[in-house]
Enzyme design. Structure first.
Site, PDB file in Angstrom:
ATOM      1  N   SER A  82     -25.048 -25.346 -41.011  1.00 40.36           N
ATOM      2  CA  SER A  82     -25.898 -25.353 -42.194  1.00 40.36           C
ATOM      3  C   SER A  82     -27.228 -24.662 -41.886  1.00 40.36           C
ATOM      4  O   SER A  82     -27.237 -23.499 -41.491  1.00 40.36           O
ATOM      5  CB  SER A  82     -26.098 -26.796 -42.674  1.00 40.36           C
ATOM      6  N   ASP A 239     -20.347 -26.218 -46.837  1.00 41.63           N
ATOM      7  CA  ASP A 239     -21.194 -26.618 -45.708  1.00 41.63           C
ATOM      8  C   ASP A 239     -20.394 -27.127 -44.510  1.00 41.63           C
ATOM      9  O   ASP A 239     -19.565 -28.025 -44.625  1.00 41.63           O
ATOM     10  CB  ASP A 239     -22.130 -27.727 -46.206  1.00 41.63           C
TER      11      ASP A 239
END
EC number: 3.1.1.-
Length: 428
Positions: A82, A239
């Site tokens: 991320s 993600d």
């Protein structure tokens, strides 16, 4: 050449010819004694915290080896999830501008530029709600109106500074986890794999956008990439924190696979010889001590409340914290069990409260607060997971994270110099 380790044969060098097609800043472990890993957690705007820590580490390396020293010169693998994946790209993508006259293999960013980058761009990546979009208006929009942010600014920003740079064009080996929502399985983008599997050699911009596509915050990212035979492979990604918000074990696993495969760049390192591993793992802070939720509250929640409750996303908080903690716990167990705990440094703060624990509050006050958290974290004592309680506790030695990073910087500097002394290319 160290007689105890033996010399590197010409056949071994020829077997690693694929590395010669890459511009790399770090000589392989086969020339040294260690394999070095840097790992950076996910956490949205809280990437400011590791940015502060990394700036300090790089400054210590520059004190030892000169102002041109960069983190990419010292780590065999840099992994990130991320926001950590974005930082990885900043630290490892090559600067094509030609601004470094003395050294062409310099990264786009110095570590000290990470925090200013976040301070400048975060308000546009995470625009704060106003007017009717505050309070209940924001709640309704988030529940029925798609992701909180459209991601356009982030996409344009990442594509702008990374361009068409591919994974294998990074200046050291990179490991970035994502999650394929179509196949319901993790996708680990690894330089080691991409060298031999063209389908996985995606653009760094696509990888960064994908690993940052946190559910409810940013839209999922779809792209295709061709393999060596021209066949297109489709990726439908979100993600990487869904699978590995703390990517430390992902990085260790990728290295271990290369050792098992007897990749000559790994030299004579054994998969279980953790005395030969050096790992620095940096977190983005945790809200665990805030105790935001309890069983009485959760017992009344339905689907919507688990997804969105009082400005938070409980289900994501639970998954993120659980994955984050389990990886640190498992890493600590392995290094302590193999009597190598001094080779593993985990730096994190589990006491974030209020807005500091959010991943997207980009007010000037909150961002300045995160900088202060990072600076204070340097002064805190080194802590490890207690294997019985599962909680962090300071180690017996009275050593701060700042002092530990100084020690690791010295080890990294010595390892780099050892590799250079053993490299045929660098001998005069």
């Amino acid at each position: 050449m160290d007689t105890e380790r033996g010399s590197i044969s010409s056949s071994e060098i020829s077997r690693t010819a694929h590395l010669q097609d890459r511009t790399v800043a770090c000589l392989p472990p086969s020339y040294g004694q260690l394999v070095t890993i840097l790992s950076i957690d996910g956490g949205g705007i809280r990437g400011i915290i590791p940015g502060t820590i990394l700036a300090y580490l790089e400054s210590q390396l520059q004190e030892l080896d000169g102002e041109e020293a960069r983190l990419v010169d010292y780590f065999d693998v840099i992994s990130g999830t991320s926001t950590g994946g974005l930082i990885v790209a900043m630290l490892t993508a090559q600067d094509q501008s030609g601004g470094h006259s003395r050294n062409s293999n310099r990264p786009l960013f110095e570590a000290k530029e990470i925090v200013p980058f976040y301070l400048k761009h975060s308000p546009k990546i995470f625009p704060q709600p106003r007017g009717i979009f505050c309070g209940w208006g924001e709640t309704i929009v988030r529940l029925v109106g798609g992701p909180k942010f459209n991601g356009k600014y982030l996409h344009d920003l990442v594509e702008g500074f990374l361009g068409d740079t591919k994974l294998t064009q990074s200046l050291t080996n990179v490991v970035i986890p994502c999650f394929d929502i179509k196949k319901l399985q993790p996708v680990i983008f690894s330089s080691y794999q991409a060298v031999n599997n063209q389908a996985m050699n995606a653009k760094l911009s696509d990888i960064c956008i994908s690993t940052s596509a946190a559910p409810t915050f940013f839209p999922a990212h779809r792209f295709t990439n061709e393999d060596s035979e021209g066949i297109k492979h489709e990726f439908n990604l979100i993600d990487g924190g869904i699978a590995a918000n703390n990517p430390t074990l992902c990085a260790i696993a990728e290295v271990t696979k290369q050792i098992i495969k007897k990749n000559p760049v790994m030299g004579d390192i054994s998969p279980l010889d953790f005395t030969r591993f050096l790992v620095i793992s940096i977190g983005t802070g945790s809200i665990r001590n805030q105790e935001k939720y309890n069983a009485k509250m959760a017992s009344k929640w339905g689907l919507m409340c688990w997804v969105f409750e009082s400005g938070s996303t409980p289900i994501l908080d639970c998954y993120s914290e659980a994955i984050h903690d389990m990886v640190d716990y498992q890493s600590s167990v392995v290094f302590q069990a193999l009597r190598s705990e001094k080779n593993y440094l985990r730096i994190d703060d589990d006491s974030l409260k209020g807005d500091l624990g959010s991943v997207d509050i980009s007010t000037e006050k909150n961002m300045e607060g995160l900088v202060e958290v990072g600076e204070a974290l340097l002064k805190k004592r080194v802590s490890r997971v207690n294997l019985e309680s599962g909680h962090y506790q300071p180690i017996s030695e009275n050593v701060t994270n700042e002092e530990a990073l100084k020690r690791f910087a010295k080890v990294l500097s010595e390892e780099r110099k050892l590799r250079e002394s053993r490299s045929p290319k660098l001998k005069i």
